[in-house]
Design a protein around this motif. Structure first.
Motif, mmCIF file in Angstrom:
data_model
loop_
_atom_site.group_PDB
_atom_site.id
_atom_site.type_symbol
_atom_site.label_atom_id
_atom_site.label_comp_id
_atom_site.label_asym_id
_atom_site.label_seq_id
_atom_site.Cartn_x
_atom_site.Cartn_y
_atom_site.Cartn_z
ATOM 1 N N SER A 52 0.856 -1.191 0.000
ATOM 2 C CA SER A 52 0.000 0.000 0.000
ATOM 3 C C SER A 52 0.886 1.234 0.000
ATOM 4 O O SER A 52 1.815 1.342 0.807
ATOM 5 N N VAL A 53 0.593 2.159 -0.892
ATOM 6 C CA VAL A 53 1.372 3.385 -1.029
ATOM 7 C C VAL A 53 0.435 4.570 -0.886
ATOM 8 O O VAL A 53 -0.509 4.709 -1.656
ATOM 9 N N LYS A 54 0.708 5.434 0.108
ATOM 10 C CA LYS A 54 -0.110 6.633 0.318
ATOM 11 C C LYS A 54 0.462 7.762 -0.526
ATOM 12 O O LYS A 54 1.577 8.214 -0.305
ATOM 13 N N LYS A 55 -0.327 8.176 -1.508
ATOM 14 C CA LYS A 55 -0.013 9.371 -2.290
ATOM 15 C C LYS A 55 -1.252 10.240 -2.160
ATOM 16 O O LYS A 55 -2.228 10.008 -2.856
ATOM 17 N N PRO A 56 -1.223 11.199 -1.218
ATOM 18 C CA PRO A 56 -2.428 11.960 -0.930
ATOM 19 C C PRO A 56 -3.076 12.478 -2.199
ATOM 20 O O PRO A 56 -2.377 12.904 -3.108
ATOM 21 N N PRO A 57 -4.380 12.417 -2.301
ATOM 22 C CA PRO A 57 -5.355 12.132 -1.250
ATOM 23 C C PRO A 57 -5.757 10.660 -1.138
ATOM 24 O O PRO A 57 -6.644 10.340 -0.370
ATOM 25 N N ILE A 58 -5.130 9.743 -1.903
ATOM 26 C CA ILE A 58 -5.586 8.355 -1.859
ATOM 27 C C ILE A 58 -4.448 7.405 -1.524
ATOM 28 O O ILE A 58 -3.273 7.783 -1.536
ATOM 29 N N THR A 59 -4.813 6.148 -1.230
ATOM 30 C CA THR A 59 -3.856 5.093 -0.959
ATOM 31 C C THR A 59 -3.993 4.027 -2.042
ATOM 32 O O THR A 59 -5.050 3.428 -2.202
ATOM 33 N N TYR A 60 -2.902 3.827 -2.787
ATOM 34 C CA TYR A 60 -2.884 2.813 -3.834
ATOM 35 C C TYR A 60 -2.463 1.476 -3.237
ATOM 36 O O TYR A 60 -1.652 1.433 -2.306
ATOM 37 N N SER A 61 -2.973 0.380 -3.791
ATOM 38 C CA SER A 61 -2.591 -0.962 -3.351
ATOM 39 C C SER A 61 -2.151 -1.771 -4.568
ATOM 40 O O SER A 61 -2.819 -1.746 -5.609
ATOM 41 N N PHE A 62 -1.029 -2.487 -4.416
ATOM 42 C CA PHE A 62 -0.480 -3.271 -5.512
ATOM 43 C C PHE A 62 -0.133 -4.670 -5.018
ATOM 44 O O PHE A 62 0.436 -4.821 -3.945
ATOM 45 N N LYS A 63 -0.447 -5.675 -5.813
ATOM 46 C CA LYS A 63 -0.065 -7.057 -5.517
ATOM 47 C C LYS A 63 1.160 -7.374 -6.367
ATOM 48 O O LYS A 63 1.146 -7.217 -7.588
#
Length: 146
Positions: A52-63
């Motif tokens: 999970s990577v927080k890049k405001p304003p959202i949090t991206y999730s990668f598998k």
């Protein structure tokens, strides 16, 4: 392709961050988590982990599908990771884009340089050489009644 990789190198190689130093800084500042745990830039990742990577304003999730440490072309990204970001996060991004300062109408928000100069001239005319405007009227006292 190895079975493990450093998190900062993987984030850079998979084009999530533009430079490796930005990826390392994000890890140090607690913006990168693996399974809910913040990680250091030297953390070793494995295939199948969710990042999970927080890049405001959202949090991206990668598998993670492949562990790489060398940057690859943009066309190869679907082989490297799967984007499992919650659709609600993208709604947040769209809402912030709509309500944010993107395409701000002229005249709203901070004044432009020209508007600022006009305001300064209006508030303090002495700054721009208009200091003797009222002195001529004060010298003529004939309108005073004794």
């Amino acid at each position: 392709m190895s079975a493990t990789a450093r998190i900062d190198k993987w984030l850079w190689a998979s084009r999530i961050f533009k430079t490796r130093s930005i990826a390392a800084t994000a890890c140090k500042n607690g913006r990168v988590t693996i399974n809910g745990t913040t990680v250091k830039p030297s953390h070793i990742i494995k295939v199948g982990e969710t990042i999970s990577v927080k890049k405001p304003p959202i949090t991206y999730s990668f598998k993670v599908l492949q562990c790489i440490e060398q940057r690859v072309g943009a066309k190869l990204i679907p082989e490297i990771y799967e984007n499992v970001t919650d659709p609600k996060q993208y709604e947040l991004l769209e809402m912030s884009r709509i309500s944010g300062f993107v395409d701000r109408a002229r005249g709203t928000g901070r004044p432009t340089k020209k508007e600022r100069r006009n305001l300064d001239a209006f508030i303090d005319p002495t700054m721009f050489g208009f200091d003797d405007l009222d002195d001529e009227e004060d010298d003529d006292d004939s309108y005073l009644i004794d």
